[in-house]
Motif scaffolding. Sequence first.
Motif, mmCIF file in Angstrom:
data_model
loop_
_atom_site.group_PDB
_atom_site.id
_atom_site.type_symbol
_atom_site.label_atom_id
_atom_site.label_comp_id
_atom_site.label_asym_id
_atom_site.label_seq_id
_atom_site.Cartn_x
_atom_site.Cartn_y
_atom_site.Cartn_z
ATOM 1 N N GLU A 106 16.435 -4.542 11.057
ATOM 2 C CA GLU A 106 15.423 -4.652 10.013
ATOM 3 C C GLU A 106 14.209 -3.775 10.304
ATOM 4 O O GLU A 106 13.377 -3.579 9.421
ATOM 5 N N ASN A 107 14.093 -3.243 11.538
ATOM 6 C CA ASN A 107 12.902 -2.453 11.838
ATOM 7 C C ASN A 107 13.189 -1.028 12.308
ATOM 8 O O ASN A 107 12.261 -0.247 12.484
ATOM 9 N N GLU A 109 13.823 2.730 11.897
ATOM 10 C CA GLU A 109 13.472 3.637 10.799
ATOM 11 C C GLU A 109 14.701 4.256 10.124
ATOM 12 O O GLU A 109 14.742 4.377 8.902
ATOM 13 N N CYS A 111 17.745 3.046 9.932
ATOM 14 C CA CYS A 111 18.459 2.001 9.190
ATOM 15 C C CYS A 111 17.710 1.645 7.905
ATOM 16 O O CYS A 111 18.328 1.468 6.850
ATOM 17 N N LYS A 112 16.395 1.554 7.996
ATOM 18 C CA LYS A 112 15.600 1.237 6.806
ATOM 19 C C LYS A 112 15.673 2.361 5.788
ATOM 20 O O LYS A 112 15.794 2.110 4.590
#
Length: 139
Positions: A106-107, A109, A111-112
């Motif tokens: 979730e954090n 970069e 992947c986001k």
Amino acid sequence: MKKKWIAAAAILAAILLCILGFNALKPKTVEGAKTIRVTVVNEIDGTELFSGTIKTQAETLGQMLDDASELKAEMESSTYGRLLTGLLDVKQGEMATGPWWLYESENNEACKAAGFCPAVDETPIQDQDQFTFKYTDSY
């Protein structure tokens, strides 16, 4: 004739801007010491196999998995890069039927930015990233 040259130059400029823009937005690797939070869950039998931090100098998730002997990561080459096939002595099933090893963050970069985590060797890591690895029969 002049209009064709202008149109060709405009198309070439647009392609160049797209390439440069993509590279500028792509998360960069970070050198130096990092602490990465890792959770490994077996969703098939409902157990947590690992929860802790990994200290690493690695620049990508794949390098971190190679270096973190406590995770006992197994990978094999595929047409899309290296594929995670085992963690902590739990080996993935057949590609067509599973279960599979999947990971998310979730954090991170990369992947986001993509909406999903790229291949392990294409996922740059930064200090304080968190990853969850799931052995699952669904995606």
